[in-house]
Scaffold this active site. Structure first.
Site, short mmCIF file in Angstrom:
data_model
loop_
_atom_site.label_atom_id
_atom_site.label_comp_id
_atom_site.label_asym_id
_atom_site.label_seq_id
_atom_site.Cartn_x
_atom_site.Cartn_y
_atom_site.Cartn_z
N ALA A 195 43.71 37.29 43.74
CA ALA A 195 45.12 37.49 44.07
C ALA A 195 45.89 37.74 42.79
CB ALA A 195 45.66 36.24 44.75
N GLY A 196 46.84 38.63 42.85
CA GLY A 196 47.64 38.86 41.64
C GLY A 196 49.11 38.71 41.96
N HIS A 197 49.86 38.06 41.12
CA HIS A 197 51.30 38.04 41.33
C HIS A 197 52.02 38.18 39.99
CE1 HIS A 197 49.52 34.01 41.69
NE2 HIS A 197 50.45 33.60 40.86
N PRO A 237 44.96 52.47 42.58
CA PRO A 237 46.02 52.99 43.46
C PRO A 237 45.75 52.52 44.89
CG PRO A 237 44.62 54.77 42.63
CD PRO A 237 44.11 53.51 42.01
N ARG A 238 46.78 52.09 45.59
CA ARG A 238 46.58 51.60 46.95
C ARG A 238 46.70 52.74 47.96
NH1 ARG A 238 50.70 46.75 45.63
NH2 ARG A 238 49.26 45.40 44.51
N GLN A 277 46.34 37.02 49.72
CA GLN A 277 45.84 38.09 50.60
C GLN A 277 46.62 38.12 51.93
OE1 GLN A 277 43.04 35.93 49.25
NE2 GLN A 277 43.27 37.17 47.44
N ASP A 325 49.18 41.96 49.47
CA ASP A 325 50.16 42.75 48.71
C ASP A 325 51.44 43.05 49.47
OD1 ASP A 325 48.20 42.88 46.70
OD2 ASP A 325 47.27 44.58 47.72
N GLY A 340 55.08 37.02 46.75
CA GLY A 340 55.52 36.34 45.53
C GLY A 340 57.03 36.19 45.45
N HIS A 345 60.23 45.69 50.82
CA HIS A 345 60.09 47.12 50.47
C HIS A 345 60.85 48.04 51.41
CE1 HIS A 345 57.37 45.72 47.55
NE2 HIS A 345 56.59 46.77 47.44
P1 IMP Z 1 37.40 40.01 47.40
O1 IMP Z 1 38.46 39.06 47.87
O2 IMP Z 1 37.47 40.33 45.93
O3 IMP Z 1 36.03 39.57 47.83
O4 IMP Z 1 37.65 41.41 48.13
C1 IMP Z 1 37.47 41.56 49.52
C2 IMP Z 1 38.52 42.48 50.12
O5 IMP Z 1 39.80 41.86 50.03
C3 IMP Z 1 38.65 43.80 49.39
O6 IMP Z 1 38.96 44.79 50.34
C4 IMP Z 1 39.80 43.58 48.44
O7 IMP Z 1 40.44 44.78 48.10
C5 IMP Z 1 40.70 42.70 49.30
N1 IMP Z 1 41.57 41.82 48.51
C6 IMP Z 1 41.22 40.72 47.80
N2 IMP Z 1 42.29 40.16 47.20
C7 IMP Z 1 43.35 40.92 47.53
C8 IMP Z 1 44.75 40.83 47.26
O8 IMP Z 1 45.24 39.93 46.58
N3 IMP Z 1 45.52 41.79 47.82
C9 IMP Z 1 45.02 42.78 48.60
N4 IMP Z 1 43.73 42.90 48.90
C10 IMP Z 1 42.90 41.98 48.38
#
Ligand code: IMP
Length: 451
Positions: free
Chosen positions: A38-40, A321-322, A234, A12, A16, A348
């Site tokens: 992953a989200g973008h 929330p982060r 990630q 995060d 992107g 940021h």
């Molecule tokens: P998983 O990838 O869903 O197995 O999650 C494992 C860890 O990676 C967790 O702490 C998630 O919150 C973190 N995580 C997975 N994908 C992301 C991402 O795209 N951004 C931030 N943290 C991530």
């Protein structure tokens, strides 16, 4: 020419936006690990797209490749593609035949195991997308690969081996009741139901000519003189090898993963640029320690709330929330070394503007010693007390004007902060993010020009 873009922290970091900007000079955008965790968010021609698998460049007419190091949930992929087509965008997405497939039981098991682990605080706060269980099956040599979906006999054989094991695990070890209480999961553990759905997915993949031998496909592109952009998902500190195990994801977001996860050799990736994306503070969606976290007292919590709101720090995939913290510089030194950064992009910077104080964790105190890098165990990291360095806060300014005028128009205090970071990680700052929109970025270098 290749450019690899990697998260320097916990994911995060806003990769992107930079992928988007520099992707303009790329012909192919390659994901090399992870999946729909992953989200973008991509804004194109005024329309916003929220994606997790389709690489952002594919919205802009580039070829997007999901490499062999990815784990792919075809349901998510096709739902994103169908949604885009409905909105008039037809993305060119290619899928490595060596990539592994996330099957419905992987998601179920992800949820169950997190719940069990939470009793001993070992849950990673996963996204629940079945990422870990799928990589487990890959390493256990019982996974289903994209190529297997294309051959019904092979698919059936693979499912007949793995599904009964998973069903036994779910029902006998974890006590999941697939008959009454959780009958909704029964099909996830049913060979026939899975065969029917996934062989149809295989037919669709074939019809749409989506699968490739990724290494070969990318080598051909390179031979034609095309530019490749490798997009890490990630971040370094949640890399399974170099991160804060066990609070990590199950793949290698670090630059080495770009080779292994795409079939393009390390000498090729290494001749290109490797850019680390840094967020000017820390945010974290998952569990585990966070030495510079802003949660010590009410004042810190209020500051965290302010940064969270201003930075829009809520998970793209999960909406969670982060957690918020000051920048952790030992984490960045670690990332610069592990990835071999040639430059960084710092995002940021606007979010910290106007605060009463700006701090960074410059080093740690650990068991009476001062250290400037991350310790190898997460337990030691949890014991680290940050040694803070304070910076002159910078004011709110007209960021659009700064974006137009360039680096020298940044407030002086912000430039001092950036120059400190650049010195600490030993590489130049290529770009500075000063707002959520793509245009709100001060670009000092385009790594594709640095051949
Ligand atoms: P998983 O990838 O869903 O197995 O999650 C494992 C860890 O990676 C967790 O702490 C998630 O919150 C973190 N995580 C997975 N994908 C992301 C991402 O795209 N951004 C931030 N943290 C991530």
């Amino acid at each position: 020419m290749t450019v690899t873009i990697v998260g320097s922290q916990l994911g995060d970091e806003g990769k992107g936006a930079l992928v988007d900007i520099w992707g303009g000079d790329a012909d192919v955008v390659v994901r090399y690990q992870g999946g729909d965790n992953a989200g973008h968010t991509v804004v194109h021609d005024g329309t916003e797209y929220k994606l997790s698998l389709v690489p952002s460049g594919a919205i802009r007419g580039k070829t997007g490749v999901l490499g062999n190091g990815c784990v792919v949930n075809p349901r998510t992929l096709f739902s994103e593609i169908d949604d885009l087509r409905e909105r008039g965008v037809d993305p060119d997405v290619r899928l490595a035949r060596r990539a592994h497939v996330i099957l419905p039981f992987h998601r179920v098991l992800d949820g169950i195991e997190e719940e069990v682990k939470s009793d001993s605080d070992l849950d990673a706060g996963t996204t629940g997308r079945g990422i870990g269980p799928t990589y487990e099956d890959k390493a256990g040599r019982r996974g289903v690969r994209v190529g297997d979906l294309l051959d019904p006999d092979v698919l059936r054989e693979r499912l007949e081996y793995v599904v009964p094991q998973k069903r036994t695990l779910a029902t006998e070890v974890y006590g999941l009741d697939l008959v009454d209480e959780h009958a909704e999961y029964a099909e996830a553990f049913d060979v026939e139901a899975l065969f029917e759905e996934y062989s149809e997915i295989g037919r669709r993949l074939e019809r749409e000519e989506m699968t490739v031998n990724a290494g070969e496909f990318l080598a051909e592109k390179r031979e034609n003189g095309e530019n490749l952009l490798f997009e890490g998902a990630q971040g370094t500190s949640i890399d399974i090898d170099h991160g804060i195990y066990p609070y990590v994801t199950s793949s290698n977001p670090t630059a080495g993963g770009a080779c292994v996860g795409s079939g393009v050799g390390p000498s090729v990736i290494g001749r290109g640029e490797v850019v680390g994306v840094v967020k000017a503070y820390l945010s974290r969606v998952g569990t585990g320690p966070l030495p510079t976290e802003l949660d010590g007292d009410e004042r810190e919590e209020a500051l965290a709330d302010e940064i969270r709101e201003r930075g829009g720090e809520f998970g793209t995939v999960t909406g969670r929330p982060r957690r918020i913290g000051w920048l952790d510089v030992p984490m960045l030194r670690h990332a610069a070394r592990v990835n071999g950064f040639t430059g960084i992009g710092v995002n940021h910077v606007d979010v910290l503007a106007g605060l009463d104080e700006v701090k960074v964790g410059h080093a740690y105190e650990l068991d009476g010693e001062t250290t400037e890098t991350m310790p190898t165990t997460t337990e030691e990291w949890a014991r680290c007390e940050p040694v803070y360095r304070e910076f002159e806060p910078w004011p709110e300014v007209d960021w659009n004007a700064v974006a137009e005028e360039g680096y020298d128009a940044l407030p002086e205090a912000a430039r001092e902060y950036l120059s400190y970071l650049s010195t600490e990680v030993g590489v130049p700052v290529y770009a500075v993010g000063i707002g959520p929109n793509r245009e709100q970025t001060v670009v000092r270098e385009n790594p594709f020009d640095l051949d």
